[in-house]
Design an enzyme around this catalytic site. Structure first.
Site, PDB file in Angstrom:
ATOM      1  N   TYR A  17      11.580  15.994  -5.088  1.00 46.72           N
ATOM      2  CA  TYR A  17      12.941  16.116  -4.563  1.00 46.72           C
ATOM      3  C   TYR A  17      13.979  15.395  -5.418  1.00 46.72           C
ATOM      4  O   TYR A  17      15.136  15.786  -5.439  1.00 46.72           O
ATOM      5  CB  TYR A  17      13.017  15.554  -3.133  1.00 46.72           C
ATOM      6  N   HIS A  53       0.538   8.364 -20.950  1.00 48.25           N
ATOM      7  CA  HIS A  53       0.082   7.302 -20.047  1.00 48.25           C
ATOM      8  C   HIS A  53      -0.897   7.886 -19.024  1.00 48.25           C
ATOM      9  O   HIS A  53      -0.498   8.273 -17.918  1.00 48.25           O
ATOM     10  CB  HIS A  53       1.309   6.710 -19.336  1.00 48.25           C
ATOM     11  N   ARG A 112      -0.770  -3.331 -19.901  1.00 46.74           N
ATOM     12  CA  ARG A 112      -0.329  -3.032 -18.545  1.00 46.74           C
ATOM     13  C   ARG A 112       0.657  -4.036 -17.976  1.00 46.74           C
ATOM     14  O   ARG A 112       1.743  -3.668 -17.562  1.00 46.74           O
ATOM     15  CB  ARG A 112      -1.555  -2.931 -17.618  1.00 46.74           C
TER      16      ARG A 112
END
Length: 373
Positions: free
Chosen positions: A124, A80, A34
């Site tokens: 968007y 993931h 991570r």
């Protein structure tokens, strides 16, 4: 009479030992999977998976854009299994020219700004890869790197990128793991390549000589580093240190002997600079920034020297900050270690040499197969 299966067996163990084992597993998972970048390609797993998913979707710089929601969906579905927002945030950052020196994602739509406004929702915005991202994955399909199974065993993902671009130093990295952190500022890629070429010619080059090529960090938002060269050499020699940096400014004359100070470059990752500060010698602060940064400072009266005003601001605001250096990276994708500048450059060269050998071997096998046919 019930007989306990192996799954039902209860073991008695001291709580301290059990907690220690579990916490160590968690800590190693955070460090490896991570928070810390790999020294070879400078990427954390989430970034590597993002780029690989974009490659699988054929989002090349010369093709059309696709909705970010589509990319994020592929990343969390195939590679993931984490929150979609954290993956999208990582993607947004890779596209922001004020956040990364050499963006890996080319975004279309509202991807946030330097003032701290957030990007629009992923439904968007649209994205594709940049040329830098392509260079990072160059020859990935020629057995240049190892692949491993994804979390569900249905597909494969690369353990590291071939990295035909010195991404770790060029774009830097920030991360907080368990018990350790990393903080690497971005650098100028031309300077990095000059240092790499020198290291190939003279493998025993010292840090002081390498600092002649890489003179210090090169931040996307500009600014001036005001750190003595001895201190910079010391930081790069140990892999730990910090760099003091200041905003760039000039004076614009006004009417009746008045003037205004215009700030054109600010320290890295600094927004909300001085709007909350009220200095007795500072009259007004105006943000006239558009594409370029332009912060106008008006003094209380014309008797105040510009240098004195800026010195006060350096002391009291983030117009002067320190950026810490902590080159804590994963060596070979396995071992966290703080490296100095020379070790980081050498690790990149070793990786590129390994990629070159594997690519050549792949090509020879293809030729052998063709001759056989």
């Amino acid at each position: 009479m019930n007989t306990a299966t192996s799954e039902d067996t209860i073991f008695n163990a001291p709580l301290g030992d059990t907690l220690g084992d579990r916490y160590l597993s968690y800590a190693m998972s955070t460090i490896m999977s991570r928070s810390l970048p790999d020294v070879r390609d400078g990427l954390k797993p989430v970034h590597r998976r993002l780029l690989y998913a974009m490659r699988q979707l054929k989002l090349n710089p010369d093709t059309g854009f696709k909705k970010c929601a589509r990319v994020v969906g592929d990343v969390i579905g195939k590679y993931h299994p984490h929150g979609d927002q954290s993956v999208y945030d990582a993607m947004v950052r890779l596209s922001q020219e004020f956040a990364v020196r050499y963006p890996l994602v080319d975004g279309q739509g509202n991807f946030g700004n330097i003032d701290g406004d957030n990007a629009a929702a992923m439904r968007y915005t649209e994205a594709r890869m940049t040329e830098v991202a392509l260079a990072l994955m160059e020859d990935i399909d020629k057995q240049t790197v190892d692949f491993r199974e994804t979390y569900d065993g249905e597909e494969e993902e690369p353990t590291v990128m071939p990295a035909n671009f010195p991404n770790l130093l060029a774009n830097g990295a920030m991360g907080i793991a368990v018990g350790m952190a990393t903080s690497i500022p971005p650098h100028n890629v031309d300077e990095i390549c000059s240092a790499l070429l020198h290291l190939i010619k003279t493998p025993n080059a010292g840090i002081a000589k390498l600092v002649d090529f890489i003179q210090g960090p090169d931040f996307p938002t500009g600014g001036t580093i005001v750190e003595p060269k001895e201190s910079i050499i010391e930081s790069y020699s140990t892999g730990r240190g910090s760099f003091r940096m200041r905003a760039n400014w000039h004076v614009e004359p006004g009417s009746h002997g008045m003037y205004q100070i215009v700030v054109t470059e600010i320290p890295y990752q600094v927004a909300d600079l001085i709007y909350n500060k009220r200095l007795p010698i500072l009259g007004d602060v105006l943000d006239e920034s558009s594409e370029d940064i332009r912060i106008v400072l008006e003094p209380k009266n014309r008797n105040i020297e510009p240098e004195m005003l800026m010195e006060s601001l350096y002391k009291l605001t983030d117009f002067e900050t320190r950026f810490s250096l902590n080159m804590n990276v994963l060596e070979g994708g396995k071992m966290p270690r703080v490296m100095n500048l020379r070790e980081v450059l050498q690790a990149f060269l070793d990786h590129r040499q390994n990629v070159l050998i594997r690519r050549s071997k792949y090509r020879l096998e293809k030729i052998d197969h063709r001759l056989e046919v």
